[in-house]
Design a protein around this motif. Structure first.
Motif, mmCIF file in Angstrom:
data_model
loop_
_atom_site.group_PDB
_atom_site.id
_atom_site.type_symbol
_atom_site.label_atom_id
_atom_site.label_comp_id
_atom_site.label_asym_id
_atom_site.label_seq_id
_atom_site.Cartn_x
_atom_site.Cartn_y
_atom_site.Cartn_z
ATOM 1 N N VAL A 33 0.850 -1.187 0.000
ATOM 2 C CA VAL A 33 0.000 0.000 0.000
ATOM 3 C C VAL A 33 0.888 1.240 0.000
ATOM 4 O O VAL A 33 1.943 1.268 0.633
ATOM 5 C CB VAL A 33 -0.949 0.008 1.222
ATOM 6 C CG1 VAL A 33 -0.174 -0.040 2.532
ATOM 7 C CG2 VAL A 33 -1.889 1.198 1.192
ATOM 8 N N THR A 34 0.454 2.257 -0.753
ATOM 9 C CA THR A 34 1.132 3.550 -0.766
ATOM 10 C C THR A 34 0.419 4.477 0.195
ATOM 11 O O THR A 34 -0.773 4.760 0.026
ATOM 12 C CB THR A 34 1.129 4.169 -2.165
ATOM 13 O OG1 THR A 34 1.764 3.280 -3.078
ATOM 14 C CG2 THR A 34 1.863 5.503 -2.174
ATOM 15 N N ALA A 35 1.126 4.948 1.208
ATOM 16 C CA ALA A 35 0.546 5.882 2.164
ATOM 17 C C ALA A 35 0.362 7.241 1.509
ATOM 18 O O ALA A 35 0.935 7.541 0.451
ATOM 19 C CB ALA A 35 1.437 5.991 3.398
ATOM 20 N N GLU A 36 -0.422 8.085 2.154
ATOM 21 C CA GLU A 36 -0.728 9.392 1.582
ATOM 22 C C GLU A 36 0.523 10.247 1.413
ATOM 23 O O GLU A 36 0.575 11.113 0.536
ATOM 24 C CB GLU A 36 -1.749 10.121 2.472
ATOM 25 C CG GLU A 36 -2.612 11.121 1.753
ATOM 26 C CD GLU A 36 -3.468 10.476 0.672
ATOM 27 O OE1 GLU A 36 -3.636 11.120 -0.371
ATOM 28 O OE2 GLU A 36 -3.963 9.355 0.863
ATOM 29 N N ASN A 37 1.549 10.015 2.217
ATOM 30 C CA ASN A 37 2.773 10.809 2.116
ATOM 31 C C ASN A 37 3.786 10.233 1.131
ATOM 32 O O ASN A 37 4.874 10.764 0.981
ATOM 33 C CB ASN A 37 3.424 10.978 3.494
ATOM 34 C CG ASN A 37 3.875 9.662 4.104
ATOM 35 O OD1 ASN A 37 3.865 8.618 3.446
ATOM 36 N ND2 ASN A 37 4.264 9.692 5.370
ATOM 37 N N GLY A 38 3.435 9.130 0.450
ATOM 38 C CA GLY A 38 4.327 8.559 -0.555
ATOM 39 C C GLY A 38 5.171 7.396 -0.076
ATOM 40 O O GLY A 38 5.853 6.757 -0.888
ATOM 41 N N SER A 39 5.157 7.103 1.221
ATOM 42 C CA SER A 39 5.862 5.916 1.700
ATOM 43 C C SER A 39 5.139 4.670 1.216
ATOM 44 O O SER A 39 3.917 4.651 1.121
ATOM 45 C CB SER A 39 5.928 5.911 3.236
ATOM 46 O OG SER A 39 6.639 7.031 3.718
ATOM 47 N N VAL A 40 5.893 3.633 0.906
ATOM 48 C CA VAL A 40 5.303 2.370 0.464
ATOM 49 C C VAL A 40 5.541 1.324 1.546
ATOM 50 O O VAL A 40 6.660 1.164 2.033
ATOM 51 C CB VAL A 40 5.914 1.911 -0.875
ATOM 52 C CG1 VAL A 40 5.216 0.628 -1.351
ATOM 53 C CG2 VAL A 40 5.767 3.001 -1.935
ATOM 54 N N TRP A 41 4.456 0.631 1.916
ATOM 55 C CA TRP A 41 4.486 -0.337 3.011
ATOM 56 C C TRP A 41 4.148 -1.734 2.485
ATOM 57 O O TRP A 41 3.399 -1.878 1.525
ATOM 58 C CB TRP A 41 3.456 0.027 4.077
ATOM 59 C CG TRP A 41 3.668 1.336 4.775
ATOM 60 C CD1 TRP A 41 3.608 2.586 4.228
ATOM 61 C CD2 TRP A 41 3.933 1.520 6.167
ATOM 62 N NE1 TRP A 41 3.829 3.536 5.187
ATOM 63 C CE2 TRP A 41 4.027 2.919 6.394
ATOM 64 C CE3 TRP A 41 4.100 0.647 7.241
ATOM 65 C CZ2 TRP A 41 4.280 3.456 7.654
ATOM 66 C CZ3 TRP A 41 4.348 1.184 8.505
ATOM 67 C CH2 TRP A 41 4.443 2.564 8.699
ATOM 68 N N ALA A 42 4.680 -2.750 3.164
ATOM 69 C CA ALA A 42 4.331 -4.144 2.884
ATOM 70 C C ALA A 42 3.933 -4.812 4.190
ATOM 71 O O ALA A 42 4.610 -4.661 5.209
ATOM 72 C CB ALA A 42 5.503 -4.880 2.241
ATOM 73 N N TYR A 43 2.816 -5.560 4.127
ATOM 74 C CA TYR A 43 2.316 -6.275 5.296
ATOM 75 C C TYR A 43 2.132 -7.751 4.960
ATOM 76 O O TYR A 43 1.829 -8.104 3.818
ATOM 77 C CB TYR A 43 0.956 -5.716 5.745
ATOM 78 C CG TYR A 43 0.985 -4.286 6.212
ATOM 79 C CD1 TYR A 43 1.191 -3.978 7.554
ATOM 80 C CD2 TYR A 43 0.789 -3.235 5.319
ATOM 81 C CE1 TYR A 43 1.203 -2.666 7.999
ATOM 82 C CE2 TYR A 43 0.801 -1.923 5.741
ATOM 83 C CZ TYR A 43 1.011 -1.638 7.091
ATOM 84 O OH TYR A 43 1.024 -0.337 7.519
ATOM 85 N N ASP A 44 2.270 -8.587 5.984
ATOM 86 C CA ASP A 44 1.957 -9.997 5.825
ATOM 87 C C ASP A 44 0.442 -10.151 5.688
ATOM 88 O O ASP A 44 -0.321 -9.633 6.503
ATOM 89 C CB ASP A 44 2.452 -10.776 7.045
ATOM 90 C CG ASP A 44 2.220 -12.272 6.905
ATOM 91 O OD1 ASP A 44 1.080 -12.723 7.160
ATOM 92 O OD2 ASP A 44 3.168 -12.987 6.536
ATOM 93 N N ARG A 45 -0.017 -10.848 4.640
ATOM 94 C CA ARG A 45 -1.442 -10.950 4.376
ATOM 95 C C ARG A 45 -2.188 -11.728 5.458
ATOM 96 O O ARG A 45 -3.374 -11.483 5.697
ATOM 97 C CB ARG A 45 -1.691 -11.619 3.019
ATOM 98 C CG ARG A 45 -1.572 -10.690 1.842
ATOM 99 C CD ARG A 45 -1.894 -11.399 0.544
ATOM 100 N NE ARG A 45 -3.219 -12.012 0.551
ATOM 101 C CZ ARG A 45 -3.737 -12.670 -0.480
ATOM 102 N NH1 ARG A 45 -3.034 -12.802 -1.591
ATOM 103 N NH2 ARG A 45 -4.941 -13.189 -0.397
ATOM 104 N N THR A 46 -1.526 -12.631 6.098
ATOM 105 C CA THR A 46 -2.187 -13.466 7.094
ATOM 106 C C THR A 46 -2.285 -12.788 8.446
ATOM 107 O O THR A 46 -3.350 -12.801 9.092
ATOM 108 C CB THR A 46 -1.452 -14.811 7.247
ATOM 109 O OG1 THR A 46 -1.397 -15.463 5.979
ATOM 110 C CG2 THR A 46 -2.165 -15.712 8.253
#
Length: 379
Positions: A284-297
């Motif tokens: 997901v791209t945060a509103e400030n432009g940082s890109v995050w990755a999360y474990d789906r589970t």
């Protein structure tokens, strides 16, 4: 009178669209300079096509080896996805309010005077036309034999694909203030349509009758003022492998069990840009432009990169095993899915995208604010 009301509504939505970045400080903050990278994966522009300028509501669609796009002047273009060669150009001679939906040889669009019409994509012949309660500001969704639209007054309506007859209509209450939404509705096969709503709610509805199959809460409004309480889902929810995920502006990113709607996990994050999934991760791209990755589970944060912070970054799209985003200066960036490092880059133009890229496996469609459509590839 209707045109004046439409212009007022559109202008209001554009003002709130500016707020979506302003709240996070991205308007005032200086874009992060691009650091030199050592490319690991080549990122190529396979073809480009010039079109009328777009504000993000006219996103292209992929259908049976073709790319189909529409513009506000009523032109619908069909392009061979492999070569970029235009194979059809339909002039409807009607102003359009949003992008196109495709079902076989039929294209469905909404007009500026509040109509929904279907046309043959080869000849341009209008097959049927129906009146709406208000204009639509996102592309229709086709689910089996039904066409589902959301009009600007918050109403969801289902029409028969074959003859355009209205089958059902459901009204949704809308708050006074909304973040501009260029598309937060997505059909899943013939069985369901995912609808992101203001106030952080996610509805899964039946396209057959409009009934709610289940409703999830991505985020609840918080704050003392109307602006602070805006918590809208303004990007398309994503379904994959029994899981539905969505993100809310000034809210959270969350994933639900698709069968019953049980919340699997949620994390604080503000985004109007959208999410992407692969087999194990959510991006997901945060509103400030940082890109995050999360474990789906589990929802555990796996990595975050600030390398593109404040660069007006698009929502992510999968490009093979890599993550693709486009920044406001027209650069396409490939990120490693393992750690978020920048592994590839290409210059598209001087302007950035107004919509999340559309993933086609090892390639992706990118639409710029100028309307220019490009196909990026890692092959």
């Amino acid at each position: 009178m209707r045109r004046q009301l439409l212009v007022t509504a559109v202008l209001s939505s554009f003002l709130l669209a500016g707020c979506a970045s302003w709240f996070e400080g991205s308007v005032a903050a200086k874009p992060t300079p691009l650091a030199d990278i050592k490319p690991i994966q080549a990122l190529k522009v396979k073809w480009t096509l010039s079109q009328a300028a777009s504000d993000g509501t006219f996103t292209p669609v992929y259908a049976n080896g073709n790319v189909v796009s529409a513009d506000a002047d009523g032109h619908i273009r069909v392009v061979d996805a492999l070569t970029g060669r235009q194979t059809a150009d339909i002039a409807l001679k009607r102003g359009l309010s949003a992008g196109v939906a495709v079902a076989g040889d039929t294209v469905i669009v909404g007009t500026l005077d509040g109509k929904l019409l279907a046309a043959d994509r080869n000849s341009g012949k209008v097959l049927w036309e129906q009146s709406l309660t208000s204009v639509i500001l996102e592309a229709p969704q086709v689910a089996g034999s039904m066409v589902v639209v959301r009009s600007n007054d918050g109403r969801l309506t289902g029409f028969s694909l074959s003859d355009g007859k209205q089958q059902w209509s459901v009204s949704r209450t809308q708050p006074q203030l909304l973040v501009r939404n260029t598309g937060s509705m997505q059909a899943v096969g013939n069985e369901a349509v995912m609808v992101g709503l203001p106030g952080g709610k996610l509805d899964i509805i039946s396209p057959a009758n409009g009934n709610t199959l289940w409703e999830g809460v991505v985020a609840n409004p918080r704050g003392a003022t109307e602006l602070e309480r805006i918590t809208d889902i303004t990007s398309r929810p994503v379904y994959e492998n029994g899981q539905v995920c969505a993100v809310a502006y000034q809210g959270k990113v969350a994933c639900f069990d698709a069968k019953g709607g049980n919340l699997m996990w949620s994390r604080e994050l503000s985004s109007s840009r959208g999410v992407a999934l692969d087999a194990s991760k959510l991006y997901v791209t945060a509103e400030n432009g940082s890109v995050w990755a999360y474990d789906r589970t589990t929802g555990r944060n796996l990595w975050k990169t600030d390398a593109l912070k404040f660069r007006n970054v698009s929502g992510p799209a999968m490009l093979g095993r890599f993550v693709l985003v486009i920044d406001g200066e027209g650069y396409g960036h490939l990120l490693s899915n393992e750690n978020g490092s920048l592994v590839g880059r290409v210059k598209l133009g001087s302007e950035g995208t107004v919509a999340q890229p559309l993933s086609l496996g090892s390639s992706a469609l990118v639409q710029a604010a100028s309307g220019r459509l490009s196909l990026l590839s890692i092959e």
